[in-house]
Motif scaffolding. Structure first.
Motif, PDB file in Angstrom:
ATOM      1  N   GLU A  57       0.834  -1.203   0.000  1.00  0.00           N
ATOM      2  CA  GLU A  57       0.000   0.000   0.000  1.00  0.00           C
ATOM      3  C   GLU A  57       0.872   1.256   0.000  1.00  0.00           C
ATOM      4  O   GLU A  57       0.599   2.206  -0.746  1.00  0.00           O
ATOM      5  N   ALA A  58       1.919   1.254   0.824  1.00  0.00           N
ATOM      6  CA  ALA A  58       2.823   2.405   0.859  1.00  0.00           C
ATOM      7  C   ALA A  58       3.534   2.573  -0.481  1.00  0.00           C
ATOM      8  O   ALA A  58       3.726   3.695  -0.955  1.00  0.00           O
ATOM      9  N   ASP A  59       3.901   1.457  -1.102  1.00  0.00           N
ATOM     10  CA  ASP A  59       4.553   1.514  -2.409  1.00  0.00           C
ATOM     11  C   ASP A  59       3.604   2.069  -3.471  1.00  0.00           C
ATOM     12  O   ASP A  59       4.033   2.848  -4.330  1.00  0.00           O
ATOM     13  N   ALA A  60       2.331   1.680  -3.407  1.00  0.00           N
ATOM     14  CA  ALA A  60       1.356   2.198  -4.377  1.00  0.00           C
ATOM     15  C   ALA A  60       1.171   3.700  -4.203  1.00  0.00           C
ATOM     16  O   ALA A  60       1.094   4.438  -5.192  1.00  0.00           O
ATOM     17  N   ILE A  61       1.111   4.161  -2.952  1.00  0.00           N
ATOM     18  CA  ILE A  61       0.978   5.594  -2.687  1.00  0.00           C
ATOM     19  C   ILE A  61       2.207   6.330  -3.209  1.00  0.00           C
ATOM     20  O   ILE A  61       2.104   7.378  -3.855  1.00  0.00           O
ATOM     21  N   ARG A  62       3.387   5.759  -2.954  1.00  0.00           N
ATOM     22  CA  ARG A  62       4.631   6.380  -3.414  1.00  0.00           C
ATOM     23  C   ARG A  62       4.692   6.415  -4.946  1.00  0.00           C
ATOM     24  O   ARG A  62       5.127   7.399  -5.545  1.00  0.00           O
ATOM     25  N   ALA A  63       4.253   5.321  -5.586  1.00  0.00           N
ATOM     26  CA  ALA A  63       4.264   5.273  -7.050  1.00  0.00           C
ATOM     27  C   ALA A  63       3.328   6.319  -7.637  1.00  0.00           C
ATOM     28  O   ALA A  63       3.657   6.958  -8.642  1.00  0.00           O
ATOM     29  N   LYS A  64       2.181   6.514  -6.997  1.00  0.00           N
ATOM     30  CA  LYS A  64       1.233   7.521  -7.480  1.00  0.00           C
ATOM     31  C   LYS A  64       1.844   8.922  -7.358  1.00  0.00           C
ATOM     32  O   LYS A  64       1.745   9.734  -8.276  1.00  0.00           O
ATOM     33  N   ALA A  65       2.498   9.191  -6.221  1.00  0.00           N
ATOM     34  CA  ALA A  65       3.137  10.494  -6.027  1.00  0.00           C
ATOM     35  C   ALA A  65       4.284  10.691  -7.017  1.00  0.00           C
ATOM     36  O   ALA A  65       4.458  11.780  -7.582  1.00  0.00           O
ATOM     37  N   ASP A  66       5.061   9.617  -7.232  1.00  0.00           N
ATOM     38  CA  ASP A  66       6.172   9.708  -8.193  1.00  0.00           C
ATOM     39  C   ASP A  66       5.661   9.945  -9.609  1.00  0.00           C
ATOM     40  O   ASP A  66       6.276  10.690 -10.380  1.00  0.00           O
ATOM     41  N   ALA A  67       4.545   9.308  -9.954  1.00  0.00           N
ATOM     42  CA  ALA A  67       3.978   9.507 -11.289  1.00  0.00           C
ATOM     43  C   ALA A  67       3.515  10.946 -11.468  1.00  0.00           C
ATOM     44  O   ALA A  67       3.734  11.552 -12.526  1.00  0.00           O
ATOM     45  N   ALA A  68       2.896  11.504 -10.428  1.00  0.00           N
ATOM     46  CA  ALA A  68       2.457  12.898 -10.505  1.00  0.00           C
ATOM     47  C   ALA A  68       3.662  13.830 -10.631  1.00  0.00           C
ATOM     48  O   ALA A  68       3.630  14.786 -11.424  1.00  0.00           O
ATOM     49  N   LYS A  69       4.709  13.552  -9.877  1.00  0.00           N
ATOM     50  CA  LYS A  69       5.917  14.384  -9.948  1.00  0.00           C
ATOM     51  C   LYS A  69       6.557  14.264 -11.334  1.00  0.00           C
ATOM     52  O   LYS A  69       7.028  15.256 -11.894  1.00  0.00           O
ATOM     53  N   ARG A  70       6.548  13.046 -11.894  1.00  0.00           N
ATOM     54  CA  ARG A  70       7.127  12.857 -13.222  1.00  0.00           C
ATOM     55  C   ARG A  70       6.354  13.645 -14.282  1.00  0.00           C
ATOM     56  O   ARG A  70       6.951  14.270 -15.161  1.00  0.00           O
ATOM     57  N   VAL A  71       5.025  13.622 -14.187  1.00  0.00           N
ATOM     58  CA  VAL A  71       4.209  14.386 -15.135  1.00  0.00           C
ATOM     59  C   VAL A  71       4.523  15.871 -15.005  1.00  0.00           C
ATOM     60  O   VAL A  71       4.661  16.587 -16.006  1.00  0.00           O
ATOM     61  N   GLU A  72       4.658  16.321 -13.768  1.00  0.00           N
ATOM     62  CA  GLU A  72       4.966  17.735 -13.539  1.00  0.00           C
ATOM     63  C   GLU A  72       6.337  18.094 -14.123  1.00  0.00           C
ATOM     64  O   GLU A  72       6.483  19.116 -14.805  1.00  0.00           O
ATOM     65  N   LEU A  73       7.326  17.235 -13.898  1.00  0.00           N
ATOM     66  CA  LEU A  73       8.667  17.510 -14.423  1.00  0.00           C
ATOM     67  C   LEU A  73       8.695  17.456 -15.949  1.00  0.00           C
ATOM     68  O   LEU A  73       9.372  18.273 -16.592  1.00  0.00           O
ATOM     69  N   GLU A  74       7.964  16.510 -16.525  1.00  0.00           N
ATOM     70  CA  GLU A  74       7.917  16.442 -17.983  1.00  0.00           C
ATOM     71  C   GLU A  74       7.265  17.686 -18.578  1.00  0.00           C
ATOM     72  O   GLU A  74       7.701  18.192 -19.603  1.00  0.00           O
ATOM     73  N   SER A  75       6.225  18.195 -17.929  1.00  0.00           N
ATOM     74  CA  SER A  75       5.593  19.416 -18.438  1.00  0.00           C
ATOM     75  C   SER A  75       6.538  20.609 -18.305  1.00  0.00           C
ATOM     76  O   SER A  75       6.600  21.458 -19.201  1.00  0.00           O
ATOM     77  N   LEU A  76       7.296  20.654 -17.205  1.00  0.00           N
ATOM     78  CA  LEU A  76       8.275  21.729 -17.058  1.00  0.00           C
ATOM     79  C   LEU A  76       9.374  21.624 -18.124  1.00  0.00           C
ATOM     80  O   LEU A  76       9.808  22.649 -18.685  1.00  0.00           O
ATOM     81  N   LEU A  77       9.810  20.405 -18.419  1.00  0.00           N
ATOM     82  CA  LEU A  77      10.838  20.240 -19.457  1.00  0.00           C
ATOM     83  C   LEU A  77      10.296  20.622 -20.830  1.00  0.00           C
ATOM     84  O   LEU A  77      11.004  21.255 -21.624  1.00  0.00           O
ATOM     85  N   MET A  78       9.064  20.235 -21.108  1.00  0.00           N
ATOM     86  CA  MET A  78       8.468  20.618 -22.395  1.00  0.00           C
ATOM     87  C   MET A  78       8.321  22.128 -22.485  1.00  0.00           C
ATOM     88  O   MET A  78       8.586  22.728 -23.536  1.00  0.00           O
ATOM     89  N   GLU A  79       7.940  22.750 -21.377  1.00  0.00           N
ATOM     90  CA  GLU A  79       7.811  24.209 -21.359  1.00  0.00           C
ATOM     91  C   GLU A  79       9.166  24.861 -21.592  1.00  0.00           C
ATOM     92  O   GLU A  79       9.277  25.831 -22.356  1.00  0.00           O
ATOM     93  N   LEU A  80      10.196  24.314 -20.979  1.00  0.00           N
ATOM     94  CA  LEU A  80      11.547  24.851 -21.146  1.00  0.00           C
ATOM     95  C   LEU A  80      12.038  24.641 -22.582  1.00  0.00           C
ATOM     96  O   LEU A  80      12.655  25.544 -23.174  1.00  0.00           O
ATOM     97  N   ASP A  81      11.748  23.472 -23.149  1.00  0.00           N
ATOM     98  CA  ASP A  81      12.121  23.236 -24.549  1.00  0.00           C
ATOM     99  C   ASP A  81      11.398  24.201 -25.489  1.00  0.00           C
ATOM    100  O   ASP A  81      12.006  24.748 -26.422  1.00  0.00           O
TER     101      ASP A  81
END
Length: 108
Positions: A57-81
């Motif tokens: 359960e803790a791993d699933a919560i962490r994976a969900k948070a990591d996925a959200a952070k990854r989406v955020e970072l990818e959008s920031l990288l696309m914005e920077l590009d």
């Protein structure tokens, strides 16, 4: 003489009865020890299953948070590009303060 055989038979029967009672007691003690060992093993396995469930359960919560952070970072990288492609100084080596701030956001 027949009384002697009768007493011998009674003593043999008494010894056989005592042997049966003793054997039953030993078997019961062995079964009780085996039951206790199995109950302990069951408790330990149940605790391990609960720990694994909590970790999953803790791993699933962490994976969900990591996925959200990854989406955020990818959008920031696309914005920077996009910004680098559309800026007037796209080929320049140095970054202006706004670009530097955007890059720093990626590591925060």
């Amino acid at each position: 003489m027949s009384r002697l055989y009768l007493y011998g038979a009674l003593i043999a029967a008494a010894l056989a009865f005592a042997g049966v009672i003793y054997a039953k007691g030993r078997i019961d003690a062995a079964h009780k020890a085996e039951l206790a060992a199995q109950a302990e093993q069951l408790a330990s396995l149940t605790a391990a299953i609960e720990r694994e469930r909590a970790l999953r359960e803790a791993d699933a919560i962490r994976a969900k948070a990591d996925a959200a952070k990854r989406v955020e970072l990818e959008s920031l990288l696309m914005e920077l590009d996009d910004h680098a492609e559309n800026s007037e100084s796209g080929g320049a080596v140095c970054l202006d303060p706004a670009d530097t701030e955007r890059l720093l956001k990626l590591w925060r």
